[in-house]
Motif scaffolding. Structure first.
Motif, PDB file in Angstrom:
ATOM      1  N   GLU A   1       0.841  -1.215   0.000  1.00 26.52           N
ATOM      2  CA  GLU A   1       0.000   0.000   0.000  1.00 26.52           C
ATOM      3  C   GLU A   1       0.867   1.253   0.000  1.00 26.52           C
ATOM      4  N   TRP A   2       1.938   1.208   0.752  1.00 28.65           N
ATOM      5  CA  TRP A   2       2.882   2.341   0.807  1.00 28.65           C
ATOM      6  C   TRP A   2       3.407   2.647  -0.600  1.00 28.65           C
TER       7      TRP A   2
ATOM      8  N   ALA B   1       1.987   1.791  -3.461  1.00 30.07           N
ATOM      9  CA  ALA B   1       0.894   2.253  -4.322  1.00 30.07           C
ATOM     10  C   ALA B   1       0.634   3.742  -4.086  1.00 30.07           C
ATOM     11  N   GLU B   2       0.660   4.154  -2.821  1.00 34.79           N
ATOM     12  CA  GLU B   2       0.437   5.578  -2.520  1.00 34.79           C
ATOM     13  C   GLU B   2       1.529   6.450  -3.124  1.00 34.79           C
ATOM     14  N   ARG B   3       2.760   5.983  -3.010  1.00 36.24           N
ATOM     15  CA  ARG B   3       3.864   6.794  -3.560  1.00 36.24           C
ATOM     16  C   ARG B   3       3.808   6.842  -5.079  1.00 36.24           C
TER      17      ARG B   3
ATOM     18  N   ASP C   1       1.047   6.722  -6.860  1.00 36.38           N
ATOM     19  CA  ASP C   1      -0.034   7.650  -7.200  1.00 36.38           C
ATOM     20  C   ASP C   1       0.459   9.085  -7.111  1.00 36.38           C
ATOM     21  N   ARG C   2       1.177   9.353  -6.029  1.00 31.02           N
ATOM     22  CA  ARG C   2       1.647  10.733  -5.825  1.00 31.02           C
ATOM     23  C   ARG C   2       2.658  11.123  -6.907  1.00 31.02           C
TER      24      ARG C   2
ATOM     25  N   SER D   1      11.898   3.949  -2.538  1.00 32.68           N
ATOM     26  CA  SER D   1      10.621   3.897  -1.808  1.00 32.68           C
ATOM     27  C   SER D   1      10.608   2.725  -0.832  1.00 32.68           C
TER      28      SER D   1
END
Ligand SMILES: Cc1cc2nc3c(=O)[nH]c(=O)nc-3n(C[C@H](O)[C@H](O)[C@H](O)COP(=O)(O)O)c2cc1C
Length: 153
Positions: free
Chosen positions: A125-126, A128-130, A132-133, A143
């Motif tokens: 999830e970490w 995926a969030e990065r 997206d950003r 990452s």
């Protein structure tokens, strides 16, 4: 998964650096052998901690969705040997070095091998969030290393 047996520190004697040892790190990803059970993981961790203590290696192993991500740090010649051993270990497949190099200071000096999994924090999830950003689809080593660092407080 994060009960005492998985998080335990070891109380045996640490490795003492010899003159000329240079510090480095290794970050890799692999795919856990299908059907891997909690017992198998405990065995891997237990043995890894014993060996790492003797070799002066420290680090963090993350297991999630059938994947392993591991950060290992210590004397560089020990890391080179460990890579050869890890490649031959059939408890995981697709062993892929994501990054390696020299290190100024250990991130996990208190851990023969810290363990984390999705219950502790989700690396996937970490990432995926990065992604997206950043608008990128790369699971870059930086990452993953940042996640590992965040696991250490
Ligand atoms: C996911 C995973 C992580 C491992 N991490 C380590 C480690 O940090 N240190 C280590 O010495 N062995 C680690 N091992 C075990 C090695 O691959 C190898 O089996 C072991 O070092 C061989 O030990 P032996 O020569 O005493 O039989 C790991 C294995 C797996 C599958």
């Amino acid at each position: 998964m994060n009960d005492d047996s998985m998080l335990m520190h070891s109380d045996a004697q640490p490795y003492h650096f010899a003159a000329g040892d240079s510090l480095g790190y290794l970050l890799y990803r692999s795919v856990a052998r299908p059907g891997m059970q909690r017992d198998d993981l405990e065995r891997i961790l237990h043995h890894a901690r014993d060996r790492n203590r003797a070799a002066g290696l420290t680090g963090c192993l993350h297991h999630e969705d059938g994947l392993f991500f591991q950060w290992v740090e210590g004397p560089r010649f020990r890391l080179f040997r460990l890579i050869d051993v890890l490649r031959e270990d059939d408890r995981h497949l697709n062993f892929t070095v994501l990054d390696q190099g020299p290190l100024q200071q250990r991130l996990f000096s208190d851990w023969e091998m810290r363990f984390s999994d999705r219950e502790a924090a989700s690396l996937l999830e970490w990432l995926a969030e990065r992604r997206d950003r950043a608008g990128s689809d790369q699971d870059d080593a930086e990452s993953i290393a940042a996640f590992m660092r965040s696991m250490n407080g």
